[in-house]
Design an enzyme around this catalytic site. Structure first.
Site, PDB file in Angstrom:
ATOM      1  CD  GLU A 180      -2.978  -1.091   2.275  1.00 11.95           C
ATOM      2  OE1 GLU A 180      -2.940  -0.149   3.087  1.00 11.95           O
ATOM      3  OE2 GLU A 180      -3.871  -1.947   2.291  1.00 11.95           O
ATOM      4  CD  GLU A 385      -3.328  -5.812   4.152  1.00 14.06           C
ATOM      5  OE1 GLU A 385      -4.174  -4.986   4.556  1.00 14.06           O
ATOM      6  OE2 GLU A 385      -2.107  -5.626   4.215  1.00 14.06           O
TER       7      GLU A 385
HETATM    8  C1  GBH Z   1      -4.405  -1.988   5.588  1.00 17.86           C
HETATM    9  O1  GBH Z   1      -4.487  -0.620   5.290  1.00 17.86           O
HETATM   10  C2  GBH Z   1      -3.018  -2.266   6.082  1.00 17.86           C
HETATM   11  O2  GBH Z   1      -2.205  -2.826   5.066  1.00 17.86           O
HETATM   12  C3  GBH Z   1      -2.962  -3.096   7.324  1.00 17.86           C
HETATM   13  O3  GBH Z   1      -1.687  -3.017   7.884  1.00 17.86           O
HETATM   14  C4  GBH Z   1      -4.032  -2.647   8.273  1.00 17.86           C
HETATM   15  O4  GBH Z   1      -3.923  -3.252   9.534  1.00 17.86           O
HETATM   16  C5  GBH Z   1      -5.359  -2.954   7.636  1.00 17.86           C
HETATM   17  O5  GBH Z   1      -5.471  -2.383   6.374  1.00 17.86           O
HETATM   18  C6  GBH Z   1      -6.569  -2.492   8.459  1.00 17.86           C
HETATM   19  O6  GBH Z   1      -6.588  -1.110   8.592  1.00 17.86           O
HETATM   20  O7  GBH Z   1      -8.437   8.956   4.457  1.00 17.86           O
HETATM   21  O8  GBH Z   1      -7.104   8.974   6.472  1.00 17.86           O
HETATM   22  O9  GBH Z   1      -9.409   8.373   6.623  1.00 17.86           O
HETATM   23  C7  GBH Z   1      -5.720  -0.001   5.365  1.00 17.86           C
HETATM   24  C8  GBH Z   1      -6.077   0.829   4.160  1.00 17.86           C
HETATM   25  C9  GBH Z   1      -6.557   3.019   3.392  1.00 17.86           C
HETATM   26  C10 GBH Z   1      -7.857   2.160   5.177  1.00 17.86           C
HETATM   27  C11 GBH Z   1      -6.972   4.416   3.773  1.00 17.86           C
HETATM   28  C12 GBH Z   1      -8.274   3.567   5.572  1.00 17.86           C
HETATM   29  C13 GBH Z   1      -8.713   5.807   4.744  1.00 17.86           C
HETATM   30  C14 GBH Z   1      -7.738   6.623   5.537  1.00 17.86           C
HETATM   31  N1  GBH Z   1      -6.567   2.147   4.531  1.00 17.86           N
HETATM   32  N2  GBH Z   1      -8.266   4.435   4.429  1.00 17.86           N
HETATM   33  S1  GBH Z   1      -8.202   8.329   5.784  1.00 17.86           S
END
Ligand code: GBH
Length: 492
Positions: A180, A385
């Site tokens: 990511e 994931e």
């Molecule tokens: C994944 O990322 C990760 O790879 C993992 O480590 C983590 O534990 C898992 O998901 C659960 O969270 O615009 O600031 O409100 C999560 C992907 C992308 C989710 C951005 C939240 C919005 C952030 N994220 N999204 S924000």
């Protein structure tokens, strides 16, 4: 109940990989052992106010000491594969120079134990734990401020990739460079809710490019080091972006966020070019002179597979209201992660909410899989994931009953099956996460695990969802319908 031959059973293709995923900083702990130095996440989590409850990854799930038990647990759950990440500061403490053999030994032993149990290891080289020295001690004369906005970091990543490939290349076949990169660039340097916590949109865009470059240089280093059978890919978190209405302004908001969330990575990765509309949308922030023409051929290194991490869709509209939410998730951070998207507001998709307040909507996954089938023809896809946090609490009998998570996983696996039927070449699925763990800015308050972790005793207890998933993995099939709600199997 449906039988194997009944039409109410969704069969996955033979050889489909059933796995679970974790990341080093979220589970390992042992932050100061065997020569490991701080990463940007150690520094960030130890800074008051950055992580909920002041939680850190100092101990986490203590996986660094309990890995043998954890592998046994995976074997009991019948996992065919395990995706984990390597801690960069554990194997190359300053991010430069020679490797620490004890750090590499940990991963060699882990991989051997997995293979001994018939579990295929999938290595992620970078899941957000940059050695602190690369953030702080940057080349003299640079004005980028260290870390990923710095071009040199991409070259350091390639050296690190070679070190890990030399150590594990004889026993690991599946490799991903980055997890990511959107989060590393835009949450790390844009909104500042992730380490290193900077809030500078210009730095975030530079970071995105240098992460792309790191992927390309890292993939070259892996290819040069690994046997020919090795598979090299990347895990992205593409957004399934939807417009709130089909008014032209909302469609334009969708286009902008699609550029910043998706095409900023898939443009260079798959086509060897950044999208023109991205340059236009961010022209006030940067002239993109940090992109050298020769970088683009490096980034377009052929992918053996593409990893997709999916949780929930993104809904956007155009707005002139200064108080409209400027990001996904509606957390009221002062800084938007999205450079050049001041006129875009974010809305919640429909669907019941998980403990993260993320709506459950598997249709985004179907859309993304069909989209990448078209955009990356011939490139196998993996769900690297997918999962959900819920408020899990052990019952009086000590068992954890999590029917919501079973419903979430069931719906998303059905979505994967639907996409495969429509022609997507999806080869495997990794549940996030094997264990409850350190959920970044939320600390230990959110539990994504199929296995419950009691952080006081470090006891592991498989939730009902783990037993349910074990049966799906063993049979390679999903039963439909979930008649009276998902059952979690006979009581034992
Ligand atoms: C994944 O990322 C990760 O790879 C993992 O480590 C983590 O534990 C898992 O998901 C659960 O969270 O615009 O600031 O409100 C999560 C992907 C992308 C989710 C951005 C939240 C919005 C952030 N994220 N999204 S924000």
């Amino acid at each position: 109940a449906a039988t194997a031959s009944s039409p109410a059973t969704l069969r996955f293709p033979p050889g489909f990989l059933w796995g679970a995923a974790t990341a080093a900083y979220q589970i390992e702990g042992a932050a100061q052992e065997d020569g490991r130095t701080p990463s940007i996440w150690d520094t960030f989590s130890r800074t008051p106010g950055k992580v909920l409850g002041g939680d850190t990854g100092d101990i986490a799930c203590d996986h660094y000491h309990r890995w043998r038990d954890d592998v046994r647990l995976m074997a009991e759950l019948g996992l065919g594969s395990y995706r984990f990440s390597v801690s960069w500061p554990r194997v190359q403490p300053t991010g430069r120079g020679p490797a620490v053999q004890r750090g590499l030994d940990f991963y060699r032993a882990l991989v051997d134990e997995l293979l001994a149990h018939g579990i295929q290891p999938v290595v992620t080289l970078y899941h957000w734990d940059l050695p602190q020295d690369l953030e702080t001690a940057f080349p003299s004369g640079s004005s980028a401020g260290g870390g990923w906005p710095e071009r040199d970091t991409a070259h350091r990543f390639a050296d690190y990739a070679r070190i890990v490939a030399e150590a594990l290349g004889d026993r690991v076949e599946m490799w991903t460079t980055l997890n990511e990169p959107w989060c590393s660039a835009f949450l790390g340097y844009g909104s500042g809710v992730h380490a290193p916590g900077r809030t500078d949109h210009r730095a975030a865009l530079r970071a995105a490019h240098h992460l792309n470059l790191a992927h390309g240089l890292g993939a070259q280093a892996l290819r040069a080091t690994l046997p020919a059978r090795a598979q090299v890919g990347i895990s992205l978190n593409p957004s399934a972006v939807r417009p709130l209405t089909d008014a032209p302004e909302d469609l334009d908001a969708q286009r902008r966020i699609d550029a910043l969330a998706n095409r900023i990575f898939t443009g260079p990765l798959l086509k060897g070019a950044y999208p023109d509309d991205l340059f236009a949308d961010t022209a006030d922030i940067t002239d993109w002179s940090f992109v050298r023409p020769e970088d683009l051929a490096v980034i377009k290194h052929p992918l053996d597979f593409l990893g997709i991490n999916y949780y929930t869709p993104t809904v956007v509209s155009a707005t002139t209201d200064p108080s409209a939410p400027r990001q996904d998730g509606h957390n009221s951070s002062l800084h938007s992660p999205w450079p050049g998207a001041d006129g875009v507001a974010f809305h919640r998709a429909h669907g019941e909410l998980t403990a993260m307040d993320w709506p459950v909507d598997p249709t985004g996954l179907v859309d993304l899989l069909s989209q990448y089938t078209a955009e990356a023809p011939g490139v196998p896809l993996f769900i690297t994931e997918n999962g959900a946090a819920y408020e899990d609490t052990p019952g009086a009998d000590g068992r954890i009953h999590d029917p919501d998570r079973i419903r979430y996983l069931h719906a998303h696996l059905a979505a994967v099956h639907e996409a495969i039927r429509a022609g997507a070449d999806v080869r495997g699925y990794f549940l996030w996460s094997l264990l409850d763990n350190f959920e970044w800015a939320y600390g230990y308050s959110k539990r994504f695990g199929a296995v419950y972790v009691d952080y006081a005793s470090q006891a592991r207890t498989p939730k009902s969802s783990a037993r349910w998933y074990a049966r799906v993995a063993a049979s390679g099939a999903l039963e439909l319908p979930e008649a009276d709600g998902p059952s979690d199997g006979p009581p034992e």
